[in-house]
Design a protein around this motif. Structure first.
Motif, mmCIF file in Angstrom:
data_model
loop_
_atom_site.group_PDB
_atom_site.id
_atom_site.type_symbol
_atom_site.label_atom_id
_atom_site.label_comp_id
_atom_site.label_asym_id
_atom_site.label_seq_id
_atom_site.Cartn_x
_atom_site.Cartn_y
_atom_site.Cartn_z
ATOM 1 N N SER A 21 0.847 -1.193 0.000
ATOM 2 C CA SER A 21 0.000 0.000 0.000
ATOM 3 C C SER A 21 0.882 1.242 0.000
ATOM 4 C CB SER A 21 -0.900 0.030 1.243
ATOM 5 O OG SER A 21 -1.744 -1.084 1.299
ATOM 6 N N VAL A 23 0.251 5.498 0.539
ATOM 7 C CA VAL A 23 -0.633 6.632 0.766
ATOM 8 C C VAL A 23 0.105 7.910 0.385
ATOM 9 C CG1 VAL A 23 -2.007 7.885 2.434
ATOM 10 C CG2 VAL A 23 -1.773 5.406 2.640
ATOM 11 N N SER A 25 0.153 12.022 0.372
ATOM 12 C CA SER A 25 -0.396 13.203 1.042
ATOM 13 C C SER A 25 0.268 14.441 0.469
ATOM 14 C CB SER A 25 -0.166 13.118 2.553
ATOM 15 O OG SER A 25 1.219 13.054 2.844
ATOM 16 N N ARG A 71 -6.335 1.403 -7.086
ATOM 17 C CA ARG A 71 -6.210 2.654 -6.364
ATOM 18 C C ARG A 71 -7.533 3.084 -5.794
ATOM 19 N NH1 ARG A 71 -4.042 7.174 -10.255
ATOM 20 N NH2 ARG A 71 -4.832 8.584 -8.659
ATOM 21 N N ASP A 72 -7.448 3.870 -4.741
ATOM 22 C CA ASP A 72 -8.618 4.490 -4.127
ATOM 23 C C ASP A 72 -8.385 5.993 -4.210
ATOM 24 O OD1 ASP A 72 -10.508 5.616 -2.409
ATOM 25 O OD2 ASP A 72 -10.502 3.881 -1.084
ATOM 26 N N ALA A 74 -10.241 8.496 -3.485
ATOM 27 C CA ALA A 74 -10.706 9.258 -2.324
ATOM 28 C C ALA A 74 -9.670 9.253 -1.199
ATOM 29 C CB ALA A 74 -12.027 8.693 -1.820
ATOM 30 N N LYS A 75 -8.863 8.194 -1.161
ATOM 31 C CA LYS A 75 -7.860 8.069 -0.113
ATOM 32 C C LYS A 75 -6.446 8.350 -0.627
ATOM 33 C CE LYS A 75 -10.450 4.558 2.478
ATOM 34 N NZ LYS A 75 -10.428 3.178 3.021
ATOM 35 N N ASN A 76 -6.327 8.698 -1.899
ATOM 36 C CA ASN A 76 -5.000 8.922 -2.500
ATOM 37 C C ASN A 76 -4.060 7.752 -2.214
ATOM 38 O OD1 ASN A 76 -5.313 11.294 -3.901
ATOM 39 N ND2 ASN A 76 -4.440 12.597 -2.319
ATOM 40 N N THR A 77 -4.599 6.576 -2.387
ATOM 41 C CA THR A 77 -3.853 5.362 -2.056
ATOM 42 C C THR A 77 -3.782 4.443 -3.259
ATOM 43 O OG1 THR A 77 -4.553 5.503 0.259
ATOM 44 C CG2 THR A 77 -3.740 3.373 -0.503
#
Length: 117
Positions: A21, A23, A25, A71-72, A74-77
């Motif tokens: 994973s 993330v 930011s 990828r997600d 909404a979560k920038n992941t």
């Protein structure tokens, strides 16, 4: 300032699975490509898989059918599901984000994946 934090690496036996994973930011355009690259000892860094903000994917031939990138937004992941791992997959895996509007690349610190035979 953009920061990428990877997780999920480790030691696994051949034939096993791992899920990485990453993330992101900071200030990143929503028009971007997220991906994973890897670098094995003594070798050049190579692209493993990438996914656009629209969901289009690209894989290295060596991982097709075994790895899945997702990828997600909404979560920038971004995730990398790795199945049927073999010792040749042993490397440091790096998360990358390419901002298409700013034409900038951001890299994570890397996470070690070791596959034992």
């Amino acid at each position: 300032q953009v920061q990428l934090v990877e997780s999920g690496g480790g030691l696994v036996q051949a034939g096993g699975s791992l899920r990485l994973s990453c993330v992101a930011s900071g200030s990143i355009s929503r028009f971007n490509v997220m991906g994973w690259s890897r670098q094995a000892p003594g070798k050049q860094r190579e692209l493993v898989a990438a996914i656009s903000s629209g969901g289009n994917t690209n894989y290295a031939d060596s991982v097709k059918g075994r790895f899945t990138i997702s990828r997600d937004n909404a979560k920038n992941t971004v995730y990398l599901q790795m199945n049927s791992l073999n010792p040749e997959d042993t490397a440091v895996y790096y998360c990358n984000v390419h901002d298409l509007l700013l034409s900038l690349d951001y890299w994570g610190q890397g996470t070690q994946v070791t596959v034992s035979s």
